[in-house]
Design a protein around this motif. Sequence first.
Motif, mmCIF file in Angstrom:
data_model
loop_
_atom_site.group_PDB
_atom_site.id
_atom_site.type_symbol
_atom_site.label_atom_id
_atom_site.label_comp_id
_atom_site.label_asym_id
_atom_site.label_seq_id
_atom_site.Cartn_x
_atom_site.Cartn_y
_atom_site.Cartn_z
ATOM 1 N N UNK A 173 0.833 -1.205 0.000
ATOM 2 C CA UNK A 173 0.000 0.000 0.000
ATOM 3 C C UNK A 173 0.868 1.255 0.000
ATOM 4 N N UNK A 174 1.915 1.243 0.789
ATOM 5 C CA UNK A 174 2.807 2.403 0.828
ATOM 6 C C UNK A 174 3.514 2.630 -0.498
ATOM 7 N N UNK A 175 3.929 1.554 -1.158
ATOM 8 C CA UNK A 175 4.599 1.668 -2.451
ATOM 9 C C UNK A 175 3.647 2.167 -3.525
ATOM 10 N N UNK A 176 2.368 1.769 -3.413
ATOM 11 C CA UNK A 176 1.373 2.266 -4.366
ATOM 12 C C UNK A 176 1.222 3.784 -4.254
ATOM 13 N N UNK A 177 1.288 4.301 -3.020
ATOM 14 C CA UNK A 177 1.204 5.755 -2.845
ATOM 15 C C UNK A 177 2.419 6.444 -3.475
ATOM 16 N N UNK A 178 3.585 5.813 -3.372
ATOM 17 C CA UNK A 178 4.783 6.383 -4.011
ATOM 18 C C UNK A 178 4.623 6.411 -5.532
ATOM 19 N N UNK A 179 4.024 5.350 -6.085
ATOM 20 C CA UNK A 179 3.766 5.309 -7.536
ATOM 21 C C UNK A 179 2.801 6.419 -7.930
ATOM 22 N N UNK A 180 1.747 6.584 -7.079
ATOM 23 C CA UNK A 180 0.768 7.643 -7.361
ATOM 24 C C UNK A 180 1.442 9.011 -7.362
ATOM 25 N N UNK A 196 4.600 9.683 -8.087
ATOM 26 C CA UNK A 196 5.409 9.797 -9.310
ATOM 27 C C UNK A 196 4.540 10.180 -10.512
ATOM 28 N N UNK A 197 3.366 9.560 -10.603
ATOM 29 C CA UNK A 197 2.480 9.840 -11.741
ATOM 30 C C UNK A 197 1.922 11.254 -11.666
ATOM 31 N N UNK A 198 1.605 11.731 -10.467
ATOM 32 C CA UNK A 198 1.091 13.091 -10.317
ATOM 33 C C UNK A 198 2.190 14.122 -10.603
ATOM 34 N N UNK A 199 3.414 13.806 -10.195
ATOM 35 C CA UNK A 199 4.548 14.687 -10.523
ATOM 36 C C UNK A 199 4.747 14.763 -12.035
ATOM 37 N N UNK A 200 4.571 13.617 -12.690
ATOM 38 C CA UNK A 200 4.705 13.597 -14.144
ATOM 39 C C UNK A 200 3.608 14.446 -14.802
ATOM 40 N N UNK A 201 2.397 14.404 -14.251
ATOM 41 C CA UNK A 201 1.308 15.234 -14.771
ATOM 42 C C UNK A 201 1.655 16.715 -14.626
ATOM 43 N N UNK A 202 2.231 17.110 -13.511
ATOM 44 C CA UNK A 202 2.612 18.516 -13.318
ATOM 45 C C UNK A 202 3.691 18.958 -14.309
ATOM 46 N N UNK A 203 4.589 18.039 -14.655
ATOM 47 C CA UNK A 203 5.600 18.373 -15.673
ATOM 48 C C UNK A 203 4.937 18.659 -17.015
ATOM 49 N N UNK A 204 3.884 17.904 -17.315
ATOM 50 C CA UNK A 204 3.176 18.110 -18.592
ATOM 51 C C UNK A 204 2.338 19.384 -18.571
ATOM 52 N N UNK A 205 1.936 19.815 -17.367
ATOM 53 C CA UNK A 205 1.136 21.037 -17.262
ATOM 54 C C UNK A 205 2.003 22.304 -17.240
ATOM 55 N N UNK A 206 3.294 22.158 -16.941
ATOM 56 C CA UNK A 206 4.159 23.336 -16.769
ATOM 57 C C UNK A 206 4.219 24.240 -17.998
ATOM 58 N N UNK A 207 4.180 23.746 -19.244
ATOM 59 C CA UNK A 207 4.161 24.682 -20.377
ATOM 60 C C UNK A 207 2.935 25.598 -20.388
ATOM 61 N N UNK A 247 -2.967 4.898 -13.779
ATOM 62 C CA UNK A 247 -2.881 5.927 -14.807
ATOM 63 C C UNK A 247 -4.263 6.258 -15.359
ATOM 64 N N UNK A 248 -5.103 5.200 -15.506
ATOM 65 C CA UNK A 248 -6.477 5.428 -15.980
ATOM 66 C C UNK A 248 -7.263 6.240 -14.960
ATOM 67 N N UNK A 285 -1.021 14.816 0.521
ATOM 68 C CA UNK A 285 -1.046 13.405 0.899
ATOM 69 C C UNK A 285 -2.439 12.794 0.727
ATOM 70 N N UNK A 286 -3.489 13.599 0.943
ATOM 71 C CA UNK A 286 -4.846 13.091 0.791
ATOM 72 C C UNK A 286 -5.129 12.714 -0.650
ATOM 73 N N UNK A 287 -4.704 13.591 -1.602
ATOM 74 C CA UNK A 287 -4.903 13.292 -3.027
ATOM 75 C C UNK A 287 -4.120 12.047 -3.424
ATOM 76 N N UNK A 288 -2.901 11.937 -2.927
ATOM 77 C CA UNK A 288 -2.075 10.760 -3.238
ATOM 78 C C UNK A 288 -2.753 9.499 -2.719
#
Length: 814
Positions: free
Chosen positions: A734-741, A743-754, A784-785, A763-766
């Motif tokens: 469960x803890x590792x799944x939150x870490x994956x979440x 990483x994916x949210x950080x990746x989304x922010x990188x795509x939104x930065x432009x 991801x879905x 932590x609640x959203x994660x």
Amino acid sequence: MNYLTWHYLEVWPKILTLWRNLILFPFYYFSIPLHLKTLFAPWHRQQTKTKRGFHLDDFLGTLSFNIISRILGAILRTMTIFYGLLLMTVVGVLWLVPVVVWPLIPILTLPSYLAKKPKKEEEVLFILAITRNDPGRLMHLLFKQPMGKFILSHLGLDGENILTPPIVNATQFDLSQFIHLTLPQLFYKMAEIYPSFKATLDQNNLKSEDVMRTALWFEKLYEKKEPSLILDLPRIKNLQGIGHNWAYGYTVELDKLSHDLTHDIPAFPLLVGREEEISTIERVLLKTEANNVIVAGEPGVARHLLVETLAYRILTGHAQPALGVKRILSVNMHALISAKPSILEVKGMAEELLAEASSAGNIIICLDEIDKFVSQGEGRIDLSDVISKFAESSIGVIGITTPFAYHKFIQTNSTLSPLFEKVEVEAFPKEQMLEILEISIAPILEKKYHLTITYPAIVKTIDDADRYITQTPFPAKAIELLDEACVDLVTKGKKYILTAPDIDNFLTEKMHMPLGDLQKKEAEKLTNLENLLHEKIINQEEAIRVIAGALRRARLNVGNPNRPIGTFLFLGPTGVGKTETAKALASVYFNSVEKLIRFDMSQYQKEEGLERLIGSAGSGSPGELTSKLADNPFSVLLLDEFEKADREIYNLFLTLLDEGYITDATGRKIFAKNNIIIATSNAGAEFIRERINQGIVAADLQKELLEYVQKEKIFSPELLNRFDATVVFTPLTEGQLREVAKLMLDDLNKRLSPKEISLFVDQELIRKIASLGFDPQFGARSMRRAITENIEDQIAQKLLAGEAKKGEQIQVQL
């Protein structure tokens, strides 16, 4: 006595030889033997024949034309013979003076004797006698020699550093022990014992062996240097003299569709190492019947250069005398085919060209990719009957093709096959490439680009070409690499000495892969490789550890260079990071996720799947796997769902995993020595879950899982043993799944930065995304879905509604 021996027994015979050659040079340069033999032959074989039946006007016109043609030829040949004989007489008389005077003036030639260069076997003795056991003086004298200057320039050394103090005490050396050495050996010895020379070599990462090999390179160049033409009687006899082609016909139409190789100097005229093949071609072309050759070799083994070298030998008088008047015409078959609208008209035109070539009497036809013109299919046209007529004539045909095409299209042709003798051209072994580059290539490139190519640069070119350029054989890949590196150096214009680091730097830029000595930044990257991969991958410590180790070994050249960089089998349930690990690897090591080649192995079944992977010899279609590997020699090859591939296809990968190459349908080897190969499989996923729930430790889990997949005959021991490592991916906690979440949210922010907006992440959203995205069957794959449906859709709606302003964080409701 030594002086008199030199004067009468060495120099005078050379003067007599020179006198003879000067007299004979006009004899052959004016083609006197040929003109005497063909004195009354028609001018360029220009003659006509009478029509059928007897017509007086036709008979008289034909007779007069043929008589004029012969008279014109006789007049021009007679004039040429006269001028040749006249020049022979003048030269003979003028040069008779030194021939007669030389024996009468022995004392006057003594200064020349004293100033003459010592013989090769006397060089060291002569130098040591002058230096009188003074090592410093010896070093100065050595580097004033042509060989010494060559060593300095071609090792990139500064002579001042070698010859400057500290002064060496002469009593430390006994130079008399060197009197039996050759000059290269003397340079080697001085590199071993002379302090400043040795120190300079150390500073430049060079060894005394490099000095020796560079000296030997100089000797080889000197030995290969041709004597002056006037001293080489066989070459004089074989020269294409004045009017050598007067006895042979014009080829007006053929010249429009061909290129005369015997009129051009090839880029690299002195091709060493192909003497046997050239001799075979010459022998076949001189036969009375079936004087035709097929040059069969893979692209890159210098097939065309072989023919060009033969043409150059004819031009310069080095070929067999009977070939001295021949012209090798490389016919542009594509131009011939496009010149006529139908195949019947093409064949008719080809037969006209054959008649023209036969009438000329001195033509050899060269047909590149001859297999394409004797077979049917896409990109092919069957002109077998016409080419058979060419081959059956006496003109001589040289065809160029590949071994596969020869066996498939020519050897099986019962008409063509007996008319041609195959000359197989193999790739040069790596060990022979040093001499080829030193003698045939480097001197030409140095002259062309006005630079110096160092000995270490040549060695580095061979090593890098062998390791990193896998789809092209020697010599082409080494020649191209050296040529391109020279162009790169000249273009940048920083210096005009090509060194070993220049080769690595050029390949690094070209292939986007780090080579050469480690820089500080890259060393840090390799040291912290596990941490870099863990920035993208959660958990899977064992997988990260074995991958990082393989990459470090490959970069530092301590792994097996004849195998892939690393081969791994990832076993584990869906959604635990097997594919993501491969992506992270491509991104971190090859600097781009685009360097990932992905194959879904469930799509490749039975014979059809095998043909899709390696191509079809029947249809000629290329293989998907072989093409991807050839086009991406530096990449991660991902074989997804490996257990679903057909069992016959497993055998295909045995050689690829173990020896780093795969053979396509045409028999061509496709190398993967610079690839990382990863096979993923869900086999045993349920077994993994069960054993983890039972509390098994990681080491025991791997052992039991391997036993399980072999027992269930999912993978054979033979296949499993081909992988460098089999790595078990365990389900995420469960803890590792939150870490994956996260990483994916950080990746989304990188795509939104432009767009200058960002998502507010806490932590609640994660926790909510980890909960929504978790699926016991699909692991983190559905996460991801969940982000797409629950977060990205809300952001899109806010952007459309104008509710998202630049610079602010967007909050979403789940």
